[in-house]
Design an enzyme around this catalytic site. Structure first.
Site, PDB file in Angstrom:
ATOM      1  N   SER A  92      22.074  12.762  -1.162  1.00  0.00           N
ATOM      2  CA  SER A  92      21.774  14.191  -1.266  1.00  0.00           C
ATOM      3  C   SER A  92      21.054  14.517  -2.560  1.00  0.00           C
ATOM      4  CB  SER A  92      23.072  14.985  -1.210  1.00  0.00           C
ATOM      5  OG  SER A  92      22.870  16.296  -1.668  1.00  0.00           O
ATOM      6  N   TYR A 131      15.594  18.851  -1.595  1.00  0.00           N
ATOM      7  CA  TYR A 131      15.363  20.286  -1.453  1.00  0.00           C
ATOM      8  C   TYR A 131      14.121  20.594  -2.265  1.00  0.00           C
ATOM      9  CZ  TYR A 131      19.994  21.270   0.574  1.00  0.00           C
ATOM     10  OH  TYR A 131      21.098  21.317   1.387  1.00  0.00           O
ATOM     11  N   THR A 148      15.082  18.834   3.551  1.00  0.00           N
ATOM     12  CA  THR A 148      15.956  19.760   4.273  1.00  0.00           C
ATOM     13  C   THR A 148      15.371  21.158   4.210  1.00  0.00           C
ATOM     14  OG1 THR A 148      17.864  18.408   3.771  1.00  0.00           O
ATOM     15  CG2 THR A 148      18.295  20.687   4.406  1.00  0.00           C
ATOM     16  N   LYS A 176      14.368  17.834   8.026  1.00  0.00           N
ATOM     17  CA  LYS A 176      15.769  17.988   8.459  1.00  0.00           C
ATOM     18  C   LYS A 176      16.124  19.452   8.682  1.00  0.00           C
ATOM     19  CE  LYS A 176      20.515  16.807   7.022  1.00  0.00           C
ATOM     20  NZ  LYS A 176      21.231  17.983   6.553  1.00  0.00           N
ATOM     21  N   HIS A 235      22.908  21.651  10.249  1.00  0.00           N
ATOM     22  CA  HIS A 235      23.537  21.490   8.933  1.00  0.00           C
ATOM     23  C   HIS A 235      25.073  21.505   9.081  1.00  0.00           C
ATOM     24  CE1 HIS A 235      21.968  21.809   4.616  1.00  0.00           C
ATOM     25  NE2 HIS A 235      23.261  21.681   4.431  1.00  0.00           N
TER      26      HIS A 235
END
Ligand SMILES: Cc1cc2nc3c(=O)[nH]c(=O)nc-3n(C[C@H](O)[C@H](O)[C@H](O)COP(=O)(O)O)c2cc1C
Ligand SMILES: Cc1cc2nc3c(=O)[nH]c(=O)nc-3n(C[C@H](O)[C@H](O)[C@H](O)COP(=O)(O)O)c2cc1C
Ligand SMILES: Cc1cc2nc3c(=O)[nH]c(=O)nc-3n(C[C@H](O)[C@H](O)[C@H](O)COP(=O)(O)O)c2cc1C
Ligand SMILES: Cc1cc2nc3c(=O)[nH]c(=O)nc-3n(C[C@H](O)[C@H](O)[C@H](O)COP(=O)(O)O)c2cc1C
Lengths: 365, 365, 365, 365
Positions: C118, C140, C166, C238, C262
């Site tokens: 992540s 991100y 994402t 994503k 999510h």
């Protein structure tokens, strides 16, 4: 088998619907009697479906309609009724209240609500009719026609206004809840209108109690035609779920049919009675009046049944809960409550009279 | 692993259905054994679906039909049966009762109900057959054909009337409930009809226990054809859910197919067995008899399966509950109860014989 | 915020599925951390729908198929994978285990399962990659392209094999469960790969934090095209639920899309991710690989997603439960369990390889 | 009837949604008042359906859309509103908070949210309007037109911006929950804007309280036309569920209609209000604005209602929970929360403005 508590002399303020009577009755009755009353056949799938299917129907209200001066009156088999609720035949009412059917009859008289006295009543039809209310008589065809005819004569003589012949229970349903609870008729509980029961003939080896005994004694369509011919009273055939059977009943001369699954007490797996109603109404196409029961708990349930083709509805367990809790007073109060619920539903749906209730008022999910 | 309580010498009056045996068995069995018996694969979605899908089917009763002298007889693979219930193969019955399969066999003899003895039985097929009831034998194809053939010969010699070859479990399902409970066969629990297990060959690095070991040993369609040719007994293929597989089984010479998801114990996510039945019946179009199991708990479930195309039904867990609670007596009582439920359902549905049961008698929701 | 119990050194025998890890984790984690992990957005309708919709799909098994020598291998974006499970990006893993992402990485290395680190990891991407497993990096988009580019360079340098951008959470979902529990990042919990957060610019009166601040900083389609051009790694987008967005992602140069909601953590009311998959697969029509997550709890869920169009699946919460309960060992055990469940499902469905899994294997209710 | 606890001076950190206010209110209010507030008609089927039907609708989010600078503004009946939430008319607010309607009005002023003051308010319309927020007035047609006209004049003079005439409750619903709890207005609770109630005329024997009293006094369509002509304010007709009634209201001159089932408090069995909305929107076809209420608990519910045709939504119980828990502060906080939820939903759905919300954004199950 004694009650947990005596019937109440007045109606508690938190009883405002049929369901509240149920809640009270559950606490006041002997658990075995309660199991007999509340239970259905088998796993009670049909019993649950009866109320769920009624609940699932929706009603689209109409606003600002002029319904002043409306009413709930109807004519059924030639009789004028002030509202479409009828007390269904429920046997052995002394299980539920010391006065048994007499208490129900008193409420029927006060409210001018027809009371369909069960073939398995614990009071004579004459005594019940003597309370002054409109009385119907429910018949189980007896093995000997003479016995059936004797019942018919007594019902006619006592002033009954209609006969209801119940055809959906040639054998008792498998009432597992009552069986598990160990329910049996207490000593002294007697079917006041029937000859004493004779022992059934012994089975030969390999014979089936169902097919070779009970179903041999069971009535057929010819017996319905015979019954219709044997009385001057209108005969309603109670316990119809299939459109073909409804048509056949009318062909046999019935004054009307009653769509019912016996409150879920006979064949578990049968559809909710309300689910069977529209196809029967379509088949009969107004050829004969249709009564309905099984699952009616609210005035709005009556509205829904009428929208889907019924002329009037019967209630079974609800008035027995009320009888158990508060005797004749309870039954009268319950009828008043149902009628008021129906009036309010009609008013909100913009229906002045029962004839204004249309099929399109009800949506299926 | 000891039982919480010994089997009962008599049937308690509050046992009136299969579900009541379950309730008792839950209290009487060791929790690990109960987990093995009750559990299904994975999250038990299929296990729950089996009974729910049967419950969701409705039956529209017919009134006043003449069913006097009716019966539940049928002929299956050349054998006359007095009713369409068969005891499904369930392994390791000494887990549930000290007499194990012998107790089930005694009930089978008394009720003349075929008992399909599991390949994983804890009693020899000869001993079971010796109890005098109609016996079938369930086979898992052994890695070596000679071993399978030896089983077939013993079954034939013992007088078995049919073979059931189970094809839906080439690998054990993932029985999480039993795993969590820590279930393992207790010492001394032996598969009485099988050669001692040999250790599987070791896997090479990177090989899969599923694809490179278990599924290499698993049988294929050719093995079914071989089995059919290797015995004079009718062979039923157990564990079919796809119409193509049903057709292929018949092509391979099977005497019939058995629609089953192994009681939800193999592939979680498989459809309720009853949901798979109609398409298979349509495909076979009477080319071969169809057996059905997985979720049958009531006589009415048998009625529903027959309406949707089955010739007879097997019961698994229900008779093991009865065996656990009250041995041979329990199993016999359970069979009688199911049969009576079926007779009553038939009578109320206006069906004199199994042949009268039609697909249109059942409505899907 | 301290754990109720330290991670276990060995796997308890009653942990046999992802759900068992959940049960244990619920007892072992601080309630606030648990609320952060388990919770979804709003009333968690979407969270529940994710697993329910997967459970509702049925699989019709095929018997006697030849699947010997089968496998679960696939090639994804040029990489050979031994099975189609990938560890989803889950931030702040030191909340769940003292070693945080390093423990997950160790399991990833042992099982050769890609680990998508992540953007909010508590370990540097270099340290995670140093554990030797196949690593992906989830991005991100940062407000400043230079910051995003720096992340891309580090991921490339560390040997990451793919980027996952994402796009479904430009604003945090309304995670009411975590809010109610009072969850906040404990002091010392730092996003190890990001520059220190700067305070957002103050809003002018009448401005909306959503429309005038967060969504002004949010990326658009042009940023995706830029990102694709700025790296030599394949970029997966994503968080796609609409077919039009899937097509647009491919048009923007994405190596593939990831169908995901999510884990129900962003827009409550979004459909179950599996419900959105078929339309996206139809639209892309094999133009690009499809990843899937949200609700995968079983090997059979992976089978279902693959049948409906996915190439591989990610798991989020399940491996975090395992991480919380037993660290790297737990995660490795969980992956093995899922893979074995998938193999068994494939074997029972008659599928030798992932390519054999067909859409018709899955029935929607 | 005293509260279990005084309103809170600050908002507890675990109140983050309307549902949290409900949870607190349930503990803080007298059980009888709570029954009045929470309860619906009859068995509360419609009450439950309201929220369930909204929950069952799904929203497919759109990613990477440019919504920067978006907003929730709208113009309704000529007035500019900053967001589409309006406080529904709820009577007797001093039951819930010592300041009653004044507290709601303060929140309305702070948030610039219209507050529709109930005809049954416990504060005068002048006092409420004096708090400075945008005020609407809800009217029940009074038996005497002069009384209705007096109300209209006062509302106009006090600066009300619209009238809402509620037509779905010509008779009170059968609120069994409140009846069972023994709810009655406590002494001193007075309808501050109405003339003192006069006793209804006595019924003649055989007359029905519903058809011969309440429904005789009930308004009709002509009264709506009269009201529209009697005021310069826009008149919304509140409580429409049937498309024909919606069209007729517009024909009668209404500025708009309000789709509502009165929060499930009048006719049990009526459909969820959201289920009735699409057909009404289709019928009106933009001819007039549509308000919506009954079951709105989240910003996403407002989004769903707008997608299906509403211009704005009202909330009933939610703000009364907030009022009960924390007075004006609670109501303001609740409005802010709903608005923020709506903004986030819009942003995630790729909608910059309310006009961007399309019917296709919502899927029915
Ligand atoms: C305790 C009990 C006894 C009943 N006895 C009879 C009976 O003697 N004859 C009959 O035709 N129906 C009998 N019924 C069925 C009722 O007439 C009626 O069909 C049924 O109760 C309607 O369903 P409900 O209870 O849901 O209103 C009985 C029902 C109950 C609950
Ligand atoms: C404890 C147990 C053991 C079983 N063992 C076998 C077996 O050895 N062979 C077999 O073919 N089926 C076996 N089955 C499956 C049954 O034959 C049958 O398909 C299943 O129980 C039917 O579902 P039901 O339990 O819902 O009636 C077993 C089932 C259970 C519950
Ligand atoms: C605690 C937690 C943190 C997450 N953090 C991230 C993240 O940082 N970036 C991201 O793209 N997704 C994140 N996700 C979403 C996951 O990548 C994944 O989409 C989701 O967990 C899949 O659903 P499942 O939990 O039902 O398997 C997070 C999920 C959870 C539960
Ligand atoms: C306690 C209570 C009192 C209400 N009083 C009125 C009223 O005086 N006039 C009116 O038009 N509606 C009244 N309503 C209905 C509301 O205006 C609104 O239609 C309903 O509450 C919306 O449903 P919700 O509570 O699910 O948001 C009342 C509702 C409640 C809960």
């Amino acid at each position: 088998m004694t009650r947990a508590a005596a019937p109440l002399p007045a109606i508690p303020p938190d009883i405002v619907s049929a369901g509240d009577y149920e809640r009270y009755a559950e606490k006041m009755l002997d658990p075995r009697i309660l199991a007999y009353l509340a239970g259905g056949a088998g796993d009670e799938i049909t019993l649950r479906a009866n109320t769920q299917a009624l609940e699932a129907l929706t009603l689209i209200p109409r606003v600002l309609a002029d319904v002043a001066g409306g009413h709930t009156r109807l004519t059924l088999a030639g009789e004028a009724l002030s509202h479409p609720f009828i007390l269904a035949p429920v046997g052995w009412q002394k299980l539920f209240h010391p006065q048994g059917e007499l208490a129900s009859a008193q409420a029927s008289a006060v409210m001018q609500t027809p009371f369909a006295v069960s073939c398995m009543a614990t009071e004579t039809i004459e005594a019940v009719a003597g309370q002054g209310g409109p009385v119907w008589f429910q018949i189980y065809m007896q093995p000997a026609r003479a016995d059936t005819e004797a019942l018919v004569r007594r019902a006619e003589a006592a002033g009954c206004r209609a006969l209801l012949v119940t055809v959906d229970a040639p054998i008792g349903g498998i009432r597992n809840r009552a069986q598990r609870a160990g329910f049996a008729l207490p000593p002294g509980m007697v079917a006041a209108n029937l000859p004493p029961e004779t022992a059934p003939p012994a089975l030969k080896p390999g014979e089936s109690a169902v097919f070779d005994a009970m179903m041999r004694a069971a009535p057929g369509w010819a017996d319905i035609a015979w019954l219709v011919g044997a009385t001057r009273l209108p005969v309603f055939v109670k316990g119809i779920l299939h459109p073909d059977d409804a048509a056949r009943a009318v062909d046999a001369g019935a004054a009307g049919v009653m769509v019912s699954n016996h409150g879920g007490r006979v064949l578990d797996g049968a559809p909710a009675a309300i689910a069977a109603l529209p196809a029967i109404a379509a088949r009969l196409n107004e050829a004969a009046p249709i009564l309905f029961d099984s699952g009616v708990r609210r005035g709005s349930d009556a509205f829904k049944a009428i929208a889907l083709g019924a002329d009037a509805v019967m209630i079974g367990r609800p008035y027995i809960w009320a009888l158990s809790v508060a005797g004749a007073l309870g039954v009268a109060h319950l009828i008043r409550t149902l009628r008021e619920e129906l009036e309010i539903t009609m008013a909100l749906m913009g229906c002045r009279t029962l004839a204004d209730i249309r099929q399109s008022d009800v949506r299926r999910p």
